[in-house]
Design a protein around this motif. Structure first.
Motif, PDB file in Angstrom:
ATOM      1  N   TYR A 299       0.794  -1.109   0.000  1.00  0.00           N
ATOM      2  CA  TYR A 299      -0.223   0.117   0.140  1.00  0.00           C
ATOM      3  C   TYR A 299       0.862   1.203   0.064  1.00  0.00           C
ATOM      4  CZ  TYR A 299      -3.802  -3.180   0.940  1.00  0.00           C
ATOM      5  OH  TYR A 299      -4.737  -4.280   0.706  1.00  0.00           O
ATOM      6  N   GLU A 300       2.034   1.236   0.659  1.00  0.00           N
ATOM      7  CA  GLU A 300       2.801   2.453   0.884  1.00  0.00           C
ATOM      8  C   GLU A 300       3.306   2.882  -0.682  1.00  0.00           C
ATOM      9  OE1 GLU A 300       5.841   2.524   3.743  1.00  0.00           O
ATOM     10  OE2 GLU A 300       4.312   2.104   5.357  1.00  0.00           O
ATOM     11  N   LYS A 301       3.807   1.916  -1.311  1.00  0.00           N
ATOM     12  CA  LYS A 301       4.233   2.044  -2.858  1.00  0.00           C
ATOM     13  C   LYS A 301       2.902   2.454  -3.778  1.00  0.00           C
ATOM     14  CE  LYS A 301       8.236  -0.874  -2.469  1.00  0.00           C
ATOM     15  NZ  LYS A 301       8.771  -2.081  -2.977  1.00  0.00           N
ATOM     16  N   ALA A 302       1.805   1.443  -3.489  1.00  0.00           N
ATOM     17  CA  ALA A 302       0.600   2.049  -4.265  1.00  0.00           C
ATOM     18  C   ALA A 302       0.296   3.615  -3.901  1.00  0.00           C
ATOM     19  CB  ALA A 302      -0.778   1.105  -3.695  1.00  0.00           C
ATOM     20  N   GLU A 303       0.291   4.119  -2.829  1.00  0.00           N
ATOM     21  CA  GLU A 303      -0.077   5.452  -2.540  1.00  0.00           C
ATOM     22  C   GLU A 303       0.992   6.286  -3.316  1.00  0.00           C
ATOM     23  OE1 GLU A 303       0.111   8.598   1.095  1.00  0.00           O
ATOM     24  OE2 GLU A 303       0.052   6.533   1.628  1.00  0.00           O
ATOM     25  N   LEU A 304       2.098   5.960  -3.357  1.00  0.00           N
ATOM     26  CA  LEU A 304       3.234   6.878  -3.925  1.00  0.00           C
ATOM     27  C   LEU A 304       2.915   6.938  -5.375  1.00  0.00           C
ATOM     28  CD1 LEU A 304       6.000   8.344  -4.011  1.00  0.00           C
ATOM     29  CD2 LEU A 304       7.120   5.957  -4.556  1.00  0.00           C
ATOM     30  N   PHE A 305       2.760   5.903  -6.213  1.00  0.00           N
ATOM     31  CA  PHE A 305       2.402   5.857  -7.601  1.00  0.00           C
ATOM     32  C   PHE A 305       1.010   6.429  -7.967  1.00  0.00           C
ATOM     33  CE2 PHE A 305       6.110   3.142  -7.613  1.00  0.00           C
ATOM     34  CZ  PHE A 305       6.708   3.571  -8.539  1.00  0.00           C
ATOM     35  N   TYR A 306       0.084   6.241  -7.122  1.00  0.00           N
ATOM     36  CA  TYR A 306      -1.259   6.960  -7.161  1.00  0.00           C
ATOM     37  C   TYR A 306      -1.229   8.495  -7.316  1.00  0.00           C
ATOM     38  CZ  TYR A 306      -4.458   2.722  -7.348  1.00  0.00           C
ATOM     39  OH  TYR A 306      -4.797   1.475  -7.791  1.00  0.00           O
ATOM     40  N   SER A 307      -0.325   8.918  -6.204  1.00  0.00           N
ATOM     41  CA  SER A 307      -0.002  10.424  -5.834  1.00  0.00           C
ATOM     42  C   SER A 307       0.403  10.824  -7.332  1.00  0.00           C
ATOM     43  CB  SER A 307       0.713  10.610  -4.723  1.00  0.00           C
ATOM     44  OG  SER A 307       2.059  10.021  -4.885  1.00  0.00           O
ATOM     45  N   LYS A 308       1.601  10.199  -7.669  1.00  0.00           N
ATOM     46  CA  LYS A 308       2.150  10.542  -9.234  1.00  0.00           C
ATOM     47  C   LYS A 308       1.277  10.802 -10.282  1.00  0.00           C
ATOM     48  CE  LYS A 308       6.900   9.204  -7.962  1.00  0.00           C
ATOM     49  NZ  LYS A 308       8.149   8.396  -8.168  1.00  0.00           N
ATOM     50  N   ALA A 309       0.423   9.755 -10.284  1.00  0.00           N
ATOM     51  CA  ALA A 309      -0.482   9.459 -11.487  1.00  0.00           C
ATOM     52  C   ALA A 309      -1.583  10.716 -11.368  1.00  0.00           C
ATOM     53  CB  ALA A 309      -1.410   8.230 -11.363  1.00  0.00           C
ATOM     54  N   PHE A 310      -1.822  10.940 -10.168  1.00  0.00           N
ATOM     55  CA  PHE A 310      -2.894  12.075  -9.725  1.00  0.00           C
ATOM     56  C   PHE A 310      -2.512  13.526 -10.310  1.00  0.00           C
ATOM     57  CE2 PHE A 310      -5.531  14.701  -6.853  1.00  0.00           C
ATOM     58  CZ  PHE A 310      -6.836  14.211  -7.520  1.00  0.00           C
ATOM     59  N   GLU A 311      -1.157  13.603 -10.070  1.00  0.00           N
ATOM     60  CA  GLU A 311      -0.430  14.923 -10.321  1.00  0.00           C
ATOM     61  C   GLU A 311      -0.655  15.128 -11.807  1.00  0.00           C
ATOM     62  OE1 GLU A 311       3.643  14.853  -9.251  1.00  0.00           O
ATOM     63  OE2 GLU A 311       3.055  14.914  -7.254  1.00  0.00           O
ATOM     64  N   ASN A 312      -0.479  14.236 -12.651  1.00  0.00           N
ATOM     65  CA  ASN A 312      -0.508  14.279 -14.211  1.00  0.00           C
ATOM     66  C   ASN A 312      -1.687  13.811 -14.978  1.00  0.00           C
ATOM     67  OD1 ASN A 312       2.487  14.865 -14.129  1.00  0.00           O
ATOM     68  ND2 ASN A 312       2.903  12.636 -13.690  1.00  0.00           N
TER      69      ASN A 312
END
Length: 157
Positions: free
Chosen positions: A69-82
């Motif tokens: 989940y921590e890695k998932a959060e990181l990548f969802y946040s990056k995806a959400f920026e773009n």
């Protein structure tokens, strides 16, 4: 000067074709539900194009499904920026945040999902689950658990 343009065009075309092939392989692994292998493949894509919205969303999905989940959060946040998320991705991101103990942030994602899809029963249910968690945290526990020494039974192993 035209030789430089030709070489530059060839290099850019080769990188684009390579990226397309890697993305195709990653998507195939994802579609086959081989999420651990897909993580590796999407990582290679993101090394070449770190703003690739599809790769960011799908690697986040892979981490979510494999309970990282921590890695998932990181990548969802990056995806959400773009990228502008669909209601489904707001719910996925919210569930990851909730699993990471970020109930307030999760609730915001569920609210965004509900705003984008007002008929979503699941989004409303997830919002309510966040409210319930906050209510439960405020209430006093019904039981107290403590360690007991020298607990003996008449019959023991």
């Amino acid at each position: 000067m035209s030789k430089i343009k030709t070489i530059l065009t060839f290099v850019l075309l080769a990188v684009g074709v390579s990226l397309f092939a890697q993305m195709k392989k990653a998507n195939k692994l994802y579609d086959e539900l081989r999420f651990v292998d897909a993580i590796e493949a999407y990582s290679k894509v993101l090394k070449k194009d770190d703003k690739n919205a599809e790769a960011l969303r799908k690697i986040a999905d892979c981490y979510r499904v494999t309970k990282q989940y921590e890695k998932a959060e990181l990548f969802y946040s990056k995806a959400f920026e773009n990228d502008d998320f669909t209601p489904k991705y707001h719910m996925y991101y919210g569930q990851v945040l909730k699993n990471n103990g970020k109930v307030g942030e999760a609730r915001k994602q569920f609210e965004l999902a509900s705003q984008k899809d007002p008929n979503s029963f699941l989004a409303k249910l997830l919002i309510q689950s966040c409210d319930n968690i906050n209510t439960w945290k405020k209430e006093y526990p019904l039981y107290e658990v403590s360690k007991t020494e020298n607990f003996k039974f008449e019959v023991s192993d």
